[in-house]
Design an enzyme around this catalytic site. Structure first.
Site, PDB file in Angstrom:
ATOM      1  N   ALA A  63       0.859  -1.181   0.000  1.00 56.71           N
ATOM      2  CA  ALA A  63       0.000   0.000   0.000  1.00 56.71           C
ATOM      3  C   ALA A  63       0.896   1.232   0.000  1.00 56.71           C
ATOM      4  CB  ALA A  63      -0.899  -0.014   1.232  1.00 56.71           C
ATOM      5  N   GLY A 108       0.780  -4.981   1.037  1.00 51.18           N
ATOM      6  CA  GLY A 108      -0.391  -5.111   0.174  1.00 51.18           C
ATOM      7  C   GLY A 108      -0.098  -5.839  -1.129  1.00 51.18           C
ATOM      8  N   GLU A 111      -0.425  -9.357  -0.254  1.00 55.70           N
ATOM      9  CA  GLU A 111      -1.851  -9.575   0.025  1.00 55.70           C
ATOM     10  C   GLU A 111      -2.687  -9.643  -1.252  1.00 55.70           C
ATOM     11  OE1 GLU A 111      -1.729  -6.227   2.791  1.00 55.70           O
ATOM     12  OE2 GLU A 111      -2.705  -7.503   4.263  1.00 55.70           O
ATOM     13  N   GLU A 131       4.546  -4.933   7.620  1.00 58.59           N
ATOM     14  CA  GLU A 131       3.739  -3.875   8.243  1.00 58.59           C
ATOM     15  C   GLU A 131       4.105  -3.597   9.701  1.00 58.59           C
ATOM     16  OE1 GLU A 131       2.548  -6.240   6.284  1.00 58.59           O
ATOM     17  OE2 GLU A 131       1.083  -5.404   4.907  1.00 58.59           O
TER      18      GLU A 131
HETATM   19  N1  CAA Z   1       4.472   3.151  -0.933  1.00 58.92           N
HETATM   20  C1  CAA Z   1       4.801   4.305  -1.600  1.00 58.92           C
HETATM   21  N2  CAA Z   1       5.943   4.438  -2.315  1.00 58.92           N
HETATM   22  C2  CAA Z   1       6.760   3.364  -2.394  1.00 58.92           C
HETATM   23  C3  CAA Z   1       6.470   2.152  -1.739  1.00 58.92           C
HETATM   24  C4  CAA Z   1       5.252   2.062  -1.001  1.00 58.92           C
HETATM   25  N3  CAA Z   1       4.872   0.934  -0.362  1.00 58.92           N
HETATM   26  N4  CAA Z   1       7.478   1.282  -1.975  1.00 58.92           N
HETATM   27  C5  CAA Z   1       8.363   1.941  -2.756  1.00 58.92           C
HETATM   28  N5  CAA Z   1       7.934   3.190  -3.006  1.00 58.92           N
HETATM   29  C6  CAA Z   1       8.610   4.243  -3.794  1.00 58.92           C
HETATM   30  C7  CAA Z   1       9.766   4.870  -3.035  1.00 58.92           C
HETATM   31  O1  CAA Z   1       9.291   5.880  -2.158  1.00 58.92           O
HETATM   32  C8  CAA Z   1      10.602   5.411  -4.174  1.00 58.92           C
HETATM   33  O2  CAA Z   1      10.016   6.624  -4.620  1.00 58.92           O
HETATM   34  P1  CAA Z   1      10.987   7.905  -4.955  1.00 58.92           P
HETATM   35  O3  CAA Z   1      11.859   7.421  -6.086  1.00 58.92           O
HETATM   36  O4  CAA Z   1       9.999   8.944  -5.343  1.00 58.92           O
HETATM   37  O5  CAA Z   1      11.746   8.180  -3.706  1.00 58.92           O
HETATM   38  C9  CAA Z   1      10.401   4.376  -5.282  1.00 58.92           C
HETATM   39  O6  CAA Z   1       9.221   3.652  -4.943  1.00 58.92           O
HETATM   40  C10 CAA Z   1      11.554   3.384  -5.375  1.00 58.92           C
HETATM   41  O7  CAA Z   1      11.715   2.795  -4.097  1.00 58.92           O
HETATM   42  P2  CAA Z   1      13.153   2.704  -3.366  1.00 58.92           P
HETATM   43  O8  CAA Z   1      14.028   3.843  -3.782  1.00 58.92           O
HETATM   44  O9  CAA Z   1      12.904   2.510  -1.915  1.00 58.92           O
HETATM   45  O10 CAA Z   1      13.720   1.366  -4.015  1.00 58.92           O
HETATM   46  P3  CAA Z   1      14.726   0.338  -3.348  1.00 58.92           P
HETATM   47  O11 CAA Z   1      15.113  -0.616  -4.419  1.00 58.92           O
HETATM   48  O12 CAA Z   1      15.815   1.042  -2.617  1.00 58.92           O
HETATM   49  O13 CAA Z   1      13.861  -0.454  -2.245  1.00 58.92           O
HETATM   50  C11 CAA Z   1      11.939  -1.632  -1.405  1.00 58.92           C
HETATM   51  C12 CAA Z   1      12.787  -1.255  -2.643  1.00 58.92           C
HETATM   52  C13 CAA Z   1      12.768  -2.568  -0.492  1.00 58.92           C
HETATM   53  C14 CAA Z   1      10.699  -2.366  -1.911  1.00 58.92           C
HETATM   54  C15 CAA Z   1      11.555  -0.355  -0.642  1.00 58.92           C
HETATM   55  O14 CAA Z   1      10.998   0.589  -1.576  1.00 58.92           O
HETATM   56  C16 CAA Z   1      10.545  -0.577   0.443  1.00 58.92           C
HETATM   57  O15 CAA Z   1      10.899  -1.087   1.491  1.00 58.92           O
HETATM   58  N6  CAA Z   1       9.265  -0.203   0.209  1.00 58.92           N
HETATM   59  C17 CAA Z   1       8.230  -0.307   1.195  1.00 58.92           C
HETATM   60  C18 CAA Z   1       7.767  -1.746   1.346  1.00 58.92           C
HETATM   61  C19 CAA Z   1       6.697  -1.825   2.416  1.00 58.92           C
HETATM   62  O16 CAA Z   1       6.906  -1.533   3.580  1.00 58.92           O
HETATM   63  N7  CAA Z   1       5.488  -2.263   2.009  1.00 58.92           N
HETATM   64  C20 CAA Z   1       4.353  -2.370   2.911  1.00 58.92           C
HETATM   65  C21 CAA Z   1       3.540  -1.123   2.847  1.00 58.92           C
HETATM   66  S1  CAA Z   1       2.298  -1.081   4.115  1.00 58.92           S
HETATM   67  C22 CAA Z   1       1.035  -2.033   3.510  1.00 58.92           C
HETATM   68  O17 CAA Z   1       1.110  -2.616   2.462  1.00 58.92           O
HETATM   69  C23 CAA Z   1      -0.159  -2.058   4.416  1.00 58.92           C
HETATM   70  C24 CAA Z   1      -1.166  -3.077   4.088  1.00 58.92           C
HETATM   71  O18 CAA Z   1      -1.105  -4.195   4.478  1.00 58.92           O
HETATM   72  C25 CAA Z   1      -2.320  -2.714   3.317  1.00 58.92           C
END
Ligand code: CAA
Length: 186
Positions: A63, A108, A111, A131
């Site tokens: 998400a 998500g 999921e 999460e």
């Molecule tokens: N939401 C919004 N933006 C996201 C995102 C997310 N979940 N995951 C990645 N992005 C964006 C980053 O902010 C970045 O944007 P910018 O270039 O504008 O800064 C772009 O995607 C590229 O990401 P990274 O630079 O971080 O890429 P990376 O290769 O260094 O890392 C990653 C990749 C390990 C997937 C890292 O992006 C990450 O950890 N993302 C979050 C993963 C996460 O925590 N997901 C769970 C979300 S909560 C959820 O899903 C709740 C639920 O159950 C409904």
């Protein structure tokens, strides 16, 4: 549609979440467009859906954390319901839905894959429910669907530790049906 591509290929269709710059993270607009896309599938012609993410790096990285971080309690509940409703629509969709998972399937993303009937992934796939690291629970049905697929003990381990797993381990625990090489013929 800004974030969903829909391509009918004879008797099957490919739905692509197309927000590659944000690793296909699910914001409200993506969820709304996905909902409308599912409603518009021509069930007289299409016999199977494939759901995937744009680009090689990520299926869906979860998400949208940025959007969620600004939500009020009521808005957060509405966002959670929006995700749950469209995931449920996928889960009970009248034709088979196959998740084709390329790269990250986190939060998500894991999921939504679990809401599909069958999951196939590339060998660069990474799964996880991170999460708890954000101080929230897997709110799009992950607590229930993960336990059904891999068993309660393994689901609790993944959720409590927020540890990501690679494709081979996802296959070993039954989270995915098959793993394929990410390399494609030129
Ligand atoms: N939401 C919004 N933006 C996201 C995102 C997310 N979940 N995951 C990645 N992005 C964006 C980053 O902010 C970045 O944007 P910018 O270039 O504008 O800064 C772009 O995607 C590229 O990401 P990274 O630079 O971080 O890429 P990376 O290769 O260094 O890392 C990653 C990749 C390990 C997937 C890292 O992006 C990450 O950890 N993302 C979050 C993963 C996460 O925590 N997901 C769970 C979300 S909560 C959820 O899903 C709740 C639920 O159950 C409904």
């Amino acid at each position: 549609m800004d974030y969903i591509l829909y391509e009918q290929k004879g008797q099957y269709a490919v739905v692509t979440i197309n927000r590659e710059k944000a690793l296909n993270a699910l914001n409200s607009q993506v969820l709304e467009e996905l909902d409308k896309t599912l409603d518009a599938v021509n069930l007289d012609e299409v016999r199977c859906l494939v759901l995937t993410g744009a680009g090689a790096k990520s299926f869906v990285a979860g998400a949208d954390i940025g959007e969620m971080s600004t939500l009020t309690k009521a808005e957060g509940e509405a966002f959670g319901k929006k995700g749950n409703d469209v995931f449920r629509k996928l889960e009970v969709f009248p034709i088979p839905v196959i998740a084709a998972i390329n790269g990250f399937a986190l939060g998500g993303g894991c999921e939504i894959a679990m809401s599909c009937d069958i999951r196939i992934c590339s060998d660069n796939a990474v799964f996880g429910q991170p999460e708890v690291g954000l101080g929230i629970t897997p709110g799009f049905g992950g607590t229930q669907r993960l336990a059904r697929l891999v068993g309660a003990g393994m689901a609790k381990q993944m959720i409590y530790t927020a540890r990501n797993i690679k494709a081979a381990e996802a296959y070993r625990i039954g989270l995915v049906n098959e793993v394929y090489s990410a390399e494609v013929d030129a």
